[in-house]
Write a protein that holds these residues in place. Sequence first.
Motif, PDB file in Angstrom:
ATOM      1  N   ALA A   1       0.836  -1.208   0.000  1.00  0.00           N
ATOM      2  CA  ALA A   1       0.000   0.000   0.000  1.00  0.00           C
ATOM      3  C   ALA A   1       0.869   1.256   0.000  1.00  0.00           C
ATOM      4  O   ALA A   1       0.627   2.204  -0.765  1.00  0.00           O
ATOM      5  CB  ALA A   1      -0.929   0.002   1.208  1.00  0.00           C
ATOM      6  N   PHE A   2       1.894   1.267   0.844  1.00  0.00           N
ATOM      7  CA  PHE A   2       2.785   2.431   0.923  1.00  0.00           C
ATOM      8  C   PHE A   2       3.551   2.620  -0.386  1.00  0.00           C
ATOM      9  O   PHE A   2       3.718   3.750  -0.862  1.00  0.00           O
ATOM     10  CB  PHE A   2       3.766   2.261   2.086  1.00  0.00           C
ATOM     11  CG  PHE A   2       3.259   2.821   3.373  1.00  0.00           C
ATOM     12  CD1 PHE A   2       1.914   2.741   3.702  1.00  0.00           C
ATOM     13  CD2 PHE A   2       4.108   3.439   4.274  1.00  0.00           C
ATOM     14  CE1 PHE A   2       1.441   3.274   4.892  1.00  0.00           C
ATOM     15  CE2 PHE A   2       3.637   3.974   5.466  1.00  0.00           C
ATOM     16  CZ  PHE A   2       2.312   3.886   5.768  1.00  0.00           C
ATOM     17  N   ALA A   3       4.033   1.507  -0.951  1.00  0.00           N
ATOM     18  CA  ALA A   3       4.788   1.591  -2.205  1.00  0.00           C
ATOM     19  C   ALA A   3       3.895   2.138  -3.322  1.00  0.00           C
ATOM     20  O   ALA A   3       4.332   2.941  -4.150  1.00  0.00           O
ATOM     21  CB  ALA A   3       5.339   0.226  -2.594  1.00  0.00           C
ATOM     22  N   LEU A   4       2.623   1.727  -3.325  1.00  0.00           N
ATOM     23  CA  LEU A   4       1.675   2.206  -4.331  1.00  0.00           C
ATOM     24  C   LEU A   4       1.459   3.710  -4.162  1.00  0.00           C
ATOM     25  O   LEU A   4       1.372   4.451  -5.162  1.00  0.00           O
ATOM     26  CB  LEU A   4       0.351   1.450  -4.168  1.00  0.00           C
ATOM     27  CG  LEU A   4      -0.465   1.187  -5.439  1.00  0.00           C
ATOM     28  CD1 LEU A   4       0.387   0.595  -6.538  1.00  0.00           C
ATOM     29  CD2 LEU A   4      -1.630   0.257  -5.126  1.00  0.00           C
ATOM     30  N   SER A   5       1.412   4.162  -2.910  1.00  0.00           N
ATOM     31  CA  SER A   5       1.224   5.595  -2.673  1.00  0.00           C
ATOM     32  C   SER A   5       2.449   6.370  -3.159  1.00  0.00           C
ATOM     33  O   SER A   5       2.334   7.462  -3.725  1.00  0.00           O
ATOM     34  CB  SER A   5       0.926   5.852  -1.194  1.00  0.00           C
ATOM     35  OG  SER A   5       1.949   6.577  -0.570  1.00  0.00           O
ATOM     36  N   GLY A   6       3.647   5.785  -2.973  1.00  0.00           N
ATOM     37  CA  GLY A   6       4.870   6.410  -3.484  1.00  0.00           C
ATOM     38  C   GLY A   6       4.888   6.429  -5.002  1.00  0.00           C
ATOM     39  O   GLY A   6       5.281   7.417  -5.633  1.00  0.00           O
ATOM     40  N   THR A   7       4.443   5.320  -5.601  1.00  0.00           N
ATOM     41  CA  THR A   7       4.381   5.228  -7.062  1.00  0.00           C
ATOM     42  C   THR A   7       3.462   6.306  -7.622  1.00  0.00           C
ATOM     43  O   THR A   7       3.806   7.013  -8.577  1.00  0.00           O
ATOM     44  CB  THR A   7       3.858   3.842  -7.489  1.00  0.00           C
ATOM     45  OG1 THR A   7       4.702   2.844  -6.911  1.00  0.00           O
ATOM     46  CG2 THR A   7       3.865   3.690  -8.997  1.00  0.00           C
ATOM     47  N   SER A   8       2.295   6.411  -6.998  1.00  0.00           N
ATOM     48  CA  SER A   8       1.315   7.408  -7.421  1.00  0.00           C
ATOM     49  C   SER A   8       1.894   8.824  -7.343  1.00  0.00           C
ATOM     50  O   SER A   8       1.748   9.622  -8.281  1.00  0.00           O
ATOM     51  CB  SER A   8       0.062   7.266  -6.546  1.00  0.00           C
ATOM     52  OG  SER A   8      -0.682   8.448  -6.524  1.00  0.00           O
ATOM     53  N   ALA A   9       2.585   9.120  -6.248  1.00  0.00           N
ATOM     54  CA  ALA A   9       3.198  10.447  -6.104  1.00  0.00           C
ATOM     55  C   ALA A   9       4.266  10.664  -7.173  1.00  0.00           C
ATOM     56  O   ALA A   9       4.376  11.759  -7.745  1.00  0.00           O
ATOM     57  CB  ALA A   9       3.806  10.598  -4.708  1.00  0.00           C
ATOM     58  N   GLY A  10       5.055   9.620  -7.452  1.00  0.00           N
ATOM     59  CA  GLY A  10       6.110   9.725  -8.464  1.00  0.00           C
ATOM     60  C   GLY A  10       5.558   9.974  -9.857  1.00  0.00           C
ATOM     61  O   GLY A  10       6.103  10.775 -10.622  1.00  0.00           O
ATOM     62  N   ILE A  11       4.463   9.272 -10.193  1.00  0.00           N
ATOM     63  CA  ILE A  11       3.832   9.459 -11.512  1.00  0.00           C
ATOM     64  C   ILE A  11       3.326  10.893 -11.645  1.00  0.00           C
ATOM     65  O   ILE A  11       3.539  11.549 -12.661  1.00  0.00           O
ATOM     66  CB  ILE A  11       2.680   8.449 -11.703  1.00  0.00           C
ATOM     67  CG1 ILE A  11       3.245   7.024 -11.824  1.00  0.00           C
ATOM     68  CG2 ILE A  11       1.852   8.796 -12.935  1.00  0.00           C
ATOM     69  CD1 ILE A  11       2.195   5.933 -11.775  1.00  0.00           C
ATOM     70  N   ARG A  12       2.672  11.380 -10.583  1.00  0.00           N
ATOM     71  CA  ARG A  12       2.151  12.748 -10.607  1.00  0.00           C
ATOM     72  C   ARG A  12       3.241  13.799 -10.794  1.00  0.00           C
ATOM     73  O   ARG A  12       3.018  14.852 -11.384  1.00  0.00           O
ATOM     74  CB  ARG A  12       1.418  13.043  -9.301  1.00  0.00           C
ATOM     75  CG  ARG A  12       0.013  12.507  -9.294  1.00  0.00           C
ATOM     76  CD  ARG A  12      -0.438  12.184  -7.879  1.00  0.00           C
ATOM     77  NE  ARG A  12      -1.753  11.567  -7.948  1.00  0.00           N
ATOM     78  CZ  ARG A  12      -2.879  12.243  -8.005  1.00  0.00           C
ATOM     79  NH1 ARG A  12      -2.864  13.542  -7.966  1.00  0.00           N
ATOM     80  NH2 ARG A  12      -4.031  11.621  -8.094  1.00  0.00           N
ATOM     81  N   ARG A  13       4.436  13.527 -10.227  1.00  0.00           N
ATOM     82  CA  ARG A  13       5.526  14.482 -10.352  1.00  0.00           C
ATOM     83  C   ARG A  13       6.294  14.304 -11.648  1.00  0.00           C
ATOM     84  O   ARG A  13       7.283  14.999 -11.883  1.00  0.00           O
ATOM     85  CB  ARG A  13       6.515  14.329  -9.184  1.00  0.00           C
ATOM     86  CG  ARG A  13       5.913  14.481  -7.805  1.00  0.00           C
ATOM     87  CD  ARG A  13       5.463  15.865  -7.543  1.00  0.00           C
ATOM     88  NE  ARG A  13       6.567  16.823  -7.455  1.00  0.00           N
ATOM     89  CZ  ARG A  13       6.434  18.076  -7.081  1.00  0.00           C
ATOM     90  NH1 ARG A  13       5.241  18.539  -6.785  1.00  0.00           N
ATOM     91  NH2 ARG A  13       7.462  18.883  -7.019  1.00  0.00           N
ATOM     92  N   GLY A  14       5.901  13.317 -12.471  1.00  0.00           N
ATOM     93  CA  GLY A  14       6.582  13.100 -13.739  1.00  0.00           C
ATOM     94  C   GLY A  14       7.957  12.466 -13.598  1.00  0.00           C
ATOM     95  O   GLY A  14       8.827  12.670 -14.439  1.00  0.00           O
TER      96      GLY A  14
END
Lengths: 191, 191, 191
Positions: free
Chosen positions: C25-38
Motif C-alpha cells: 500500500a505504501f509503495a503504491l502511494s509512493g508510485t502514485s506520487a512519483g507518476i504525478r511528479r513526472g
Amino acid sequence: PFNACLISRHADMLLQYIDIIGTFAFALSGTSAGIRRGFDIFGILVLAMSTAVGGGIVRDLCINATPPSGLVHPVYLITVIVAVFVGVFFQRLIIRMEKPTLWLDALGLGFFSAFGAHKTYEYTGEILLSLILGCVSAVGGGVIRDILAHRPPLVLTRDIYASAALIGAGIELLGVTGVIDSRWSIWLAIF
Amino acid sequence: PFNACLISRHADMLLQYIDIIGTFAFALSGTSAGIRRGFDIFGILVLAMSTAVGGGIVRDLCINATPPSGLVHPVYLITVIVAVFVGVFFQRLIIRMEKPTLWLDALGLGFFSAFGAHKTYEYTGEILLSLILGCVSAVGGGVIRDILAHRPPLVLTRDIYASAALIGAGIELLGVTGVIDSRWSIWLAIF
Amino acid sequence: PFNACLISRHADMLLQYIDIIGTFAFALSGTSAGIRRGFDIFGILVLAMSTAVGGGIVRDLCINATPPSGLVHPVYLITVIVAVFVGVFFQRLIIRMEKPTLWLDALGLGFFSAFGAHKTYEYTGEILLSLILGCVSAVGGGVIRDILAHRPPLVLTRDIYASAALIGAGIELLGVTGVIDSRWSIWLAIF
C-alpha cells in the motif's frame, strides 16, 4: 576524585536544566513555524518535537548512543507539549513579534552545540567529530523543521547561526580537552 | 596470503585516492548549488559537506559503522574546504558551464557506488543490502544536497544517475563475491 | 510455554503477511506520487521504496536494529517492484481516483504503527519510545516521500493520519505490556 565527582554531578544537573530550556526554545520555534504554515495541532506537535530533538537524534545515531535520549526521556516530550500549548495560546503575540523564529532559534544554539560536542567527545574521544556533531546538534533541529515546513533552511542562508554553533562547540571542546578549565567552558560556550 | 595482502593494501591506497577525488567532485557540486541559491559561505560549506559525505553517513548508520568515517577523518573535511574555495574562486567559470552540477555529480557516482557496495558487503555479507546501500552512498549525497537547497532531487528525475550507481554497485559486487576477479571489478565499476 | 510459542509463531507469520500488505500500500502511494511528479521509472522506484521502508529504517536506526530489515529482506524490494508495476500499469485508474495517495496512505498506517511499536518495545522495553517510534514507522515513509517529491508533508497537515498512527501504536502497546491480551491487540490496532 570524590570532590570532582560531586562537582561534576552538580554541573550535570545544571546542564540538564539548560538542556530543557534549549528544548523549550527550539520547540517554540517549531510551534511558531507550524502555526505560520497553517498546520493542525498534531502537525505542530510533530514539527515542534522534530525541531527540539531532531539534531540530538542525528548526533546520537552517529555516535551509536541508541535509543536516542531525546525520544526515551519523557522530560523532552513533556517540555515540547508545554511549548506547543504556550505557543498556540500566545500565537497572536508570537506572530506579531518581528522575527520570532529567528530569535528563538538563537536561544537554543549555544546550549545545544556545547552540549552536543561534550556528549560526542565523551562517547568517541574524537575532536573533529565532536566539533561537527556539536554543530549538527545545534542546527540539525532547525534544518529538519524547515524541511518539514517546506521552506529553504534558515541556518544555511544566515551565517550567524552556524557561526554561533561552531563557536559554542569549539569553546566547549577546549574545556573538555583540558585547555580551559572544564567547569567554566560550558558557561563560556553558552554566552 | 602475504602477496594477496600486499596487493590488497595497494588497492586500498588507490581506493582512498579515488574516494578523495569523488569527495572533491561531490563537494564541488554542492558548492555550485549553494552559490546558485545565494547561500552564505557557511551555508555553502554545509551544503558541500552534506553532498560529499551525506550518502556515506546514511550507509554507515545502516551498517552500524559508527561514528561515520566521513565525519571522523579530517581528510574529508579538508577536501570539502578545498573544493568550496576552488568553487567560490572559480564560480564565474562554474556558473558559465552549461550544467556543471549535473556533470560534477556524474563524476562521483561510479566511485561511490562501488565503494559503498564494497564496504557494506565487508560489514554485513548481504548482497541485496550492498546493492541498495551502494546506490545510497552514490546518490544519497545529491539527494540531501537538493533537499537542503530546496529543489526537487535531480537523481529522481534523471534516470542516468541512478542507473550509473546501480551498475557501479552491481559490477563491484560481482567482484567482491568472486564472480569477477576482485582486483579488476572496482576499476570496471568506475569506468 | 510450548503452546504460547506455537501461537506466537503463527501470529508472527500473520504479522509478516500484514507487513507485506502495508508495504504494498505504501509503495503504491509512493508510485502514485512519483507518476504525478513526472518522475522516470527509477525515480518512481526510489520514491516507492522510500515510502515503503523509510519509516521502518528510521525506527531500526533508533533502536540499533542494524542493518534495517527493510533493506535486507528481498521480500520488501520485490513487493515494492510489484507495486510500482501495478501502479504504472494502472496509472490512469490511480490518477482518476479522487485522492488515491491519501487513501492508500491510510491503509498502511494501522499496520505499521502497531508493528513498529511492537518491535521497538521488544528491543528496548521503553514505552514512550515505542509509542513515538510506532508513529514514526507509520508516518515516516510518507514524510520522506513528500520531502523527496518536493511538497509539504501530508501527514503534518492532516490530523487523521497521525491520530490513526498514534491510536494504532497505543493499542498495540497496551497489548504488549499485558494490559490487553496480546493476541488480540494487534488486530484491534489495525482496525
